[in-house]
Design a protein around this motif. Structure first.
Motif, PDB file in Angstrom:
ATOM      1  N   ILE A 101       0.845  -1.201   0.000  1.00 52.10           N
ATOM      2  CA  ILE A 101       0.000   0.000   0.000  1.00 52.10           C
ATOM      3  C   ILE A 101       0.880   1.250   0.000  1.00 52.10           C
ATOM      4  O   ILE A 101       1.403   1.633  -1.015  1.00 52.10           O
ATOM      5  CB  ILE A 101      -0.994  -0.004   1.179  1.00 52.10           C
ATOM      6  CG1 ILE A 101      -1.818  -1.300   1.170  1.00 52.10           C
ATOM      7  CG2 ILE A 101      -1.927   1.187   1.096  1.00 52.10           C
ATOM      8  CD1 ILE A 101      -2.800  -1.411   2.321  1.00 52.10           C
ATOM      9  N   THR A 102       1.061   1.887   1.161  1.00 52.22           N
ATOM     10  CA  THR A 102       1.829   3.138   1.222  1.00 52.22           C
ATOM     11  C   THR A 102       3.235   2.943   1.783  1.00 52.22           C
ATOM     12  O   THR A 102       3.948   3.925   1.983  1.00 52.22           O
ATOM     13  CB  THR A 102       1.087   4.168   2.097  1.00 52.22           C
ATOM     14  OG1 THR A 102       0.921   3.636   3.421  1.00 52.22           O
ATOM     15  CG2 THR A 102      -0.266   4.507   1.498  1.00 52.22           C
ATOM     16  N   ASN A 103       3.626   1.722   2.057  1.00 48.85           N
ATOM     17  CA  ASN A 103       4.946   1.478   2.636  1.00 48.85           C
ATOM     18  C   ASN A 103       6.031   1.573   1.561  1.00 48.85           C
ATOM     19  O   ASN A 103       5.758   1.474   0.363  1.00 48.85           O
ATOM     20  CB  ASN A 103       4.993   0.122   3.321  1.00 48.85           C
ATOM     21  CG  ASN A 103       4.011   0.033   4.475  1.00 48.85           C
ATOM     22  OD1 ASN A 103       3.525   1.061   4.969  1.00 48.85           O
ATOM     23  ND2 ASN A 103       3.697  -1.172   4.898  1.00 48.85           N
ATOM     24  N   LEU A 104       7.262   1.713   2.030  1.00 46.47           N
ATOM     25  CA  LEU A 104       8.407   1.852   1.135  1.00 46.47           C
ATOM     26  C   LEU A 104       9.514   0.887   1.538  1.00 46.47           C
ATOM     27  O   LEU A 104       9.692   0.584   2.719  1.00 46.47           O
ATOM     28  CB  LEU A 104       8.955   3.297   1.165  1.00 46.47           C
ATOM     29  CG  LEU A 104       7.987   4.403   0.761  1.00 46.47           C
ATOM     30  CD1 LEU A 104       8.632   5.773   0.985  1.00 46.47           C
ATOM     31  CD2 LEU A 104       7.562   4.256  -0.688  1.00 46.47           C
ATOM     32  N   ARG A 105      10.237   0.434   0.526  1.00 44.10           N
ATOM     33  CA  ARG A 105      11.400  -0.434   0.758  1.00 44.10           C
ATOM     34  C   ARG A 105      12.636   0.268   0.200  1.00 44.10           C
ATOM     35  O   ARG A 105      12.652   0.665  -0.970  1.00 44.10           O
ATOM     36  CB  ARG A 105      11.193  -1.792   0.078  1.00 44.10           C
ATOM     37  CG  ARG A 105      12.286  -2.798   0.390  1.00 44.10           C
ATOM     38  CD  ARG A 105      11.970  -4.156  -0.216  1.00 44.10           C
ATOM     39  NE  ARG A 105      10.876  -4.816   0.494  1.00 44.10           N
ATOM     40  CZ  ARG A 105       9.657  -4.982  -0.013  1.00 44.10           C
ATOM     41  NH1 ARG A 105       9.372  -4.521  -1.228  1.00 44.10           N
ATOM     42  NH2 ARG A 105       8.717  -5.585   0.680  1.00 44.10           N
ATOM     43  N   ILE A 106      13.661   0.429   1.028  1.00 43.88           N
ATOM     44  CA  ILE A 106      14.867   1.171   0.670  1.00 43.88           C
ATOM     45  C   ILE A 106      16.016   0.184   0.579  1.00 43.88           C
ATOM     46  O   ILE A 106      16.383  -0.452   1.581  1.00 43.88           O
ATOM     47  CB  ILE A 106      15.169   2.268   1.714  1.00 43.88           C
ATOM     48  CG1 ILE A 106      13.941   3.168   1.903  1.00 43.88           C
ATOM     49  CG2 ILE A 106      16.367   3.090   1.293  1.00 43.88           C
ATOM     50  CD1 ILE A 106      14.081   4.156   3.039  1.00 43.88           C
ATOM     51  N   CYS A 107      16.579   0.052  -0.608  1.00 46.53           N
ATOM     52  CA  CYS A 107      17.636  -0.926  -0.852  1.00 46.53           C
ATOM     53  C   CYS A 107      18.870  -0.213  -1.394  1.00 46.53           C
ATOM     54  O   CYS A 107      18.752   0.693  -2.229  1.00 46.53           O
ATOM     55  CB  CYS A 107      17.183  -1.984  -1.850  1.00 46.53           C
ATOM     56  SG  CYS A 107      15.666  -2.846  -1.367  1.00 46.53           S
ATOM     57  N   PRO A 108      20.066  -0.618  -0.967  1.00 49.13           N
ATOM     58  CA  PRO A 108      21.281   0.003  -1.503  1.00 49.13           C
ATOM     59  C   PRO A 108      21.500  -0.409  -2.954  1.00 49.13           C
ATOM     60  O   PRO A 108      21.101  -1.493  -3.388  1.00 49.13           O
ATOM     61  CB  PRO A 108      22.386  -0.533  -0.581  1.00 49.13           C
ATOM     62  CG  PRO A 108      21.839  -1.808  -0.047  1.00 49.13           C
ATOM     63  CD  PRO A 108      20.361  -1.638   0.056  1.00 49.13           C
ATOM     64  N   HIS A 116      22.483  -2.294   4.927  1.00 52.36           N
ATOM     65  CA  HIS A 116      21.754  -1.046   4.719  1.00 52.36           C
ATOM     66  C   HIS A 116      20.466  -1.295   3.947  1.00 52.36           C
ATOM     67  O   HIS A 116      20.200  -0.658   2.933  1.00 52.36           O
ATOM     68  CB  HIS A 116      22.627  -0.032   3.972  1.00 52.36           C
ATOM     69  CG  HIS A 116      23.765   0.492   4.784  1.00 52.36           C
ATOM     70  ND1 HIS A 116      24.958  -0.190   4.913  1.00 52.36           N
ATOM     71  CD2 HIS A 116      23.907   1.620   5.520  1.00 52.36           C
ATOM     72  CE1 HIS A 116      25.778   0.502   5.690  1.00 52.36           C
ATOM     73  NE2 HIS A 116      25.167   1.594   6.072  1.00 52.36           N
ATOM     74  N   TYR A 117      19.649  -2.214   4.438  1.00 50.67           N
ATOM     75  CA  TYR A 117      18.306  -2.433   3.905  1.00 50.67           C
ATOM     76  C   TYR A 117      17.302  -1.922   4.935  1.00 50.67           C
ATOM     77  O   TYR A 117      17.392  -2.263   6.122  1.00 50.67           O
ATOM     78  CB  TYR A 117      18.059  -3.913   3.620  1.00 50.67           C
ATOM     79  CG  TYR A 117      18.711  -4.401   2.349  1.00 50.67           C
ATOM     80  CD1 TYR A 117      18.005  -4.426   1.152  1.00 50.67           C
ATOM     81  CD2 TYR A 117      20.034  -4.836   2.347  1.00 50.67           C
ATOM     82  CE1 TYR A 117      18.605  -4.877  -0.011  1.00 50.67           C
ATOM     83  CE2 TYR A 117      20.640  -5.279   1.187  1.00 50.67           C
ATOM     84  CZ  TYR A 117      19.919  -5.302   0.010  1.00 50.67           C
ATOM     85  OH  TYR A 117      20.511  -5.735  -1.145  1.00 50.67           O
ATOM     86  N   TYR A 118      16.353  -1.110   4.479  1.00 51.74           N
ATOM     87  CA  TYR A 118      15.391  -0.500   5.394  1.00 51.74           C
ATOM     88  C   TYR A 118      13.979  -0.660   4.835  1.00 51.74           C
ATOM     89  O   TYR A 118      13.776  -0.756   3.616  1.00 51.74           O
ATOM     90  CB  TYR A 118      15.701   0.984   5.602  1.00 51.74           C
ATOM     91  CG  TYR A 118      17.079   1.246   6.159  1.00 51.74           C
ATOM     92  CD1 TYR A 118      17.342   1.129   7.517  1.00 51.74           C
ATOM     93  CD2 TYR A 118      18.132   1.603   5.322  1.00 51.74           C
ATOM     94  CE1 TYR A 118      18.607   1.368   8.030  1.00 51.74           C
ATOM     95  CE2 TYR A 118      19.406   1.841   5.822  1.00 51.74           C
ATOM     96  CZ  TYR A 118      19.632   1.726   7.177  1.00 51.74           C
ATOM     97  OH  TYR A 118      20.886   1.956   7.677  1.00 51.74           O
ATOM     98  N   TYR A 119      13.042  -0.672   5.783  1.00 55.01           N
ATOM     99  CA  TYR A 119      11.621  -0.763   5.434  1.00 55.01           C
ATOM    100  C   TYR A 119      10.896   0.340   6.181  1.00 55.01           C
ATOM    101  O   TYR A 119      11.042   0.481   7.404  1.00 55.01           O
ATOM    102  CB  TYR A 119      11.068  -2.132   5.829  1.00 55.01           C
ATOM    103  CG  TYR A 119       9.670  -2.396   5.325  1.00 55.01           C
ATOM    104  CD1 TYR A 119       9.461  -2.943   4.063  1.00 55.01           C
ATOM    105  CD2 TYR A 119       8.567  -2.117   6.113  1.00 55.01           C
ATOM    106  CE1 TYR A 119       8.187  -3.199   3.590  1.00 55.01           C
ATOM    107  CE2 TYR A 119       7.286  -2.365   5.653  1.00 55.01           C
ATOM    108  CZ  TYR A 119       7.097  -2.902   4.388  1.00 55.01           C
ATOM    109  OH  TYR A 119       5.833  -3.145   3.922  1.00 55.01           O
ATOM    110  N   VAL A 120      10.118   1.145   5.450  1.00 57.33           N
ATOM    111  CA  VAL A 120       9.388   2.267   6.034  1.00 57.33           C
ATOM    112  C   VAL A 120       7.908   1.913   6.047  1.00 57.33           C
ATOM    113  O   VAL A 120       7.316   1.645   4.989  1.00 57.33           O
ATOM    114  CB  VAL A 120       9.623   3.565   5.245  1.00 57.33           C
ATOM    115  CG1 VAL A 120       8.791   4.697   5.835  1.00 57.33           C
ATOM    116  CG2 VAL A 120      11.094   3.927   5.251  1.00 57.33           C
TER     117      VAL A 120
END
Length: 289
Positions: A101-108, A116-120
């Protein structure tokens, strides 16, 4: 008027003596100019053109062959304001993807960088519930690294730490919109590990077409020539990939600096998307106003 025979004789004598010959002409005869203006005689009362300055001279194309090429700004309109990233080696670059839905996945960008993998996780309009949760990893099961509260009214707050396991250990800081009519700039005050407080601003540099979030840069207040982070959205061409995020490596700012940048960036993105949803589903939008 001299005959043609006399003119030829005079020219022949001048060539032998290497002298310049001037033929008499009538007063009403116009001065004849050559096809090349460089050979026209200039009147003595006319001043010569000034010599060109070094800035006006054309560069020598052969001299630029061995010279190193200049680095260009990253693709952002921030370059028009003197902003932008020039020293690419000092930045960690991430690719931002749409998740649930509105979430984000941040990958190097470099897949070998496993740390450095993040999930918002974004939560909208829930009372006493963080609007942004930053997790380590690629899904909701990751450890909580920080949260941000985004109330309908009042200042936004964010804090680095495990809010779910030990909420009392989270140290809260504020981030607020500095504009009255627009949301072009968000101001945050962050305390470094050495106790020094610095003021930073997230500045929107461009509105992407058919996108709920424009490009952003993070700069220090009063020293806008140094960019600490930059986000570039995909705009109309996005599908699962929303854009790219680049964060400057600042070891002197402490270990939590990257988390602060990610939390505040995710907060600005969520606030912008909330306004876009309100505009999209407002009654004025439905009736075409």
């Amino acid at each position: 008027m001299l005959e043609l025979r006399d003119r030829i004789a005079a020219i022949d004598r001048a060539l032998q003596d290497e002298q310049e010959v001037e033929f008499p002409r009538r007063p009403d005869t116009p001065v004849r100019h050559s096809l090349d203006h460089r050979f026209d005689k200039t009147a003595p009362e006319v001043d010569a053109a000034p010599a060109p300055t070094p800035a006006q001279e054309k560069p020598n194309s052969f001299e630029s062959l061995d010279s190193p090429s200049e680095k260009r700004y990253y693709d952002s309109i921030a370059a028009a304001y003197g902003l932008g990233i020039l020293d690419e080696d000092e930045f960690i670059e991430y690719v931002v993807y749409d998740a649930f839905i509105t979430n984000l996945r941040i990958c190097p960008v470099h897949l070998t960088d496993s740390g450095h993998y993040y999930y918002v996780e974004h939560r909208s309009f829930l009372p006493h519930v963080p609007g942004v949760i930053l997790r380590h990893g690629t899904d909701k099961q990751g450890k909580c690294l920080g949260v941000a509260h985004l109330p309908l009214t009042g200042a936004n707050t964010f804090g680095v730490g495990d809010f779910e396991a030990s909420p009392l250990s989270v140290k809260w800081e504020k981030m607020e919109n500095t504009g009255f009519w627009t949301h072009m700039k968000y101001k945050l005050v962050h305390e470094l590990d050495n106790g020094e407080e610095r003021v930073f601003n997230w500045i929107r540099t461009r509105n992407n077409i058919l996108d709920d979030q424009g490009d952003l840069v993070l700069v220090q207040e009063g020293k806008e020539e140094l960019v600490f982070a930059e986000y570039l959205g995909k705009g109309l061409l996005k599908w699962k990939k929303r854009g790219r995020l680049r964060i400057r490596e600042m070891k002197t700012f402490g270990e939590t600096w990257e988390l602060v940048v990610l939390l505040t960036w995710a907060s600005v993105v969520e606030l912008s998307r909330r306004r876009a949803r309100v505009r999209r589903y407002s009654p004025t939008h439905l009736i075409g106003i």
